[in-house]
Motif scaffolding. Structure first.
Motif, PDB file in Angstrom:
ATOM      1  N   ILE A   1       3.575   5.536  12.485  1.00  0.00           N
ATOM      2  CA  ILE A   1       2.157   5.347  12.235  1.00  0.00           C
ATOM      3  C   ILE A   1       1.589   5.153  13.739  1.00  0.00           C
ATOM      4  O   ILE A   1       0.424   5.659  13.839  1.00  0.00           O
ATOM      5  CB  ILE A   1       1.757   4.311  11.346  1.00  0.00           C
TER       6      ILE A   1
ATOM      7  N   TYR B   1      -0.969   5.431   4.035  1.00  0.00           N
ATOM      8  CA  TYR B   1      -0.591   4.244   4.309  1.00  0.00           C
ATOM      9  C   TYR B   1      -1.453   3.098   4.472  1.00  0.00           C
ATOM     10  O   TYR B   1      -1.615   2.107   4.572  1.00  0.00           O
ATOM     11  CB  TYR B   1       0.171   4.169   5.626  1.00  0.00           C
TER      12      TYR B   1
ATOM     13  N   TYR C   1       4.540   0.851   3.351  1.00  0.00           N
ATOM     14  CA  TYR C   1       4.519   1.139   4.786  1.00  0.00           C
ATOM     15  C   TYR C   1       4.501   0.029   5.769  1.00  0.00           C
ATOM     16  O   TYR C   1       4.362   0.235   6.948  1.00  0.00           O
ATOM     17  CB  TYR C   1       3.569   2.056   4.850  1.00  0.00           C
TER      18      TYR C   1
ATOM     19  N   SER D   1       8.351   2.534   9.470  1.00  0.00           N
ATOM     20  CA  SER D   1       6.883   3.251   9.206  1.00  0.00           C
ATOM     21  C   SER D   1       5.857   2.956  10.137  1.00  0.00           C
ATOM     22  O   SER D   1       5.321   3.908  10.642  1.00  0.00           O
ATOM     23  CB  SER D   1       6.351   2.733   7.777  1.00  0.00           C
TER      24      SER D   1
END
Length: 292
Positions: free
Chosen positions: A132, A78, A123, A128
């Motif tokens: 993360i 990402y 991302y 997402s």
């Protein structure tokens, strides 16, 4: 007799020029819409990739530890880019922004070291970023993760709406373009409807009668497409001279696809319109030709 032929030839040439100009104008509009649809994805990626996720590090994290964390983050799928801002660098930047140094009256540096992560476009969405963020917070060096969730929601929502608007406009403009070019082609063939009927009376096949009209339509389509590509290319070049950064959104791939689409539309639409118009007059009787 010679004067009549010259006059007819001049009239036919004027019709071809008029048809070429009208087709060029329509193809320019169509090309602009195709170009807008293609660059909308690049614009979306550009906006998403410039959204920043700020990772705040603990006071005990050294410069070497922060740099090792940067190298580890670069290996993540990402991450597009990571910038490390030390405590001293943060103090200098914030002091310049505020016009005063807070450490002078606090007696210590209140700023923390941070990592600024530029995300890969796929991302850069809230779903997402939630996992993360959880993954980053599990690290001992990280104290907090900050990003503008509302801004990302609005950006993604607006970009989706913009893409849908461009798509709908592209479909509508394609229909309008076909209608306009069809009318122009039909008018150019209308003046030769009696020639078509005469060739039909002497036994010429429909394919033989259609062939010169289709060749002319293909030629007009190619010339109009070249003129439209030249006009759009000139406009993009002028835009580049005004703002060179525009090339971060525009790539040669989009330019090539747009030019190919204009050429394809120019040939296909004019050929199909000529085919339909000639067939219409071929099916008419002499009495019907006089009535229209």
């Amino acid at each position: 007799m010679g004067k009549k032929r010259k006059k007819a030839r001049r009239h036919t040439g004027l019709q071809a020029v008029t048809l070429c100009i009208s087709t060029t104008l329509v193809l320019i509009l169509l090309g602009m819409m195709v170009f807008s649809v293609l660059t909308a994805h690049n614009l979306s990626s550009y906006v998403r990739e410039n959204l920043t996720v700020t990772v705040m590090l603990g006071d005990k994290v050294s410069d070497n530890g922060a740099k090792m964390l940067c190298r580890d983050l670069y290996r993540r799928p990402y991450t597009r880019h990571v910038s490390y801002i030390s405590r001293e660098q943060a103090k200098i930047e914030q002091s310049a922004a505020m016009g005063s140094d807070p450490s002078e009256f606090l007696g210590f540096n209140p700023f923390v070291a941070t990592l600024e992560i530029k995300m890969v476009a796929d991302y850069a969405n809230c779903d997402s970023l939630k996992w993360i963020s959880k993954e980053l917070k599990k690290r001992a060096e990280v104290t907090d993760v900050a990003y503008q969730e509302d801004l990302m929601d609005k950006v993604n929502s607006n970009l989706r709406k913009l893409s849908m608007v461009f798509l709908v406009l592209a479909v509508l403009l394609t229909c309008v373009s076909f209608s306009l070019i069809n009318n122009s082609v039909r008018l150019s063939i209308y003046s030769r409807r009696f020639n078509i009927h005469t060739m039909k009376l002497v036994g010429a096949s429909w394919g033989f009668i259609r062939r010169p009209f289709l060749r002319r339509a293909v030629g007009v389509g190619i010339i109009a497409a070249v003129l439209a590509c030249g006009s759009l290319g000139g406009g993009i070049y002028a835009l580049y001279n005004y703002e060179p950064a525009i090339m971060t959104v525009i790539t040669w791939q989009e330019l090539a696809i747009t030019a190919a689409a204009i050429l394809l539309f120019g040939i296909v639409i004019t050929t199909v319109c000529a085919w339909l118009s000639v067939n219409k007059f071929l099916r008419m009787t002499a009495g019907e030709l006089y009535k229209i």
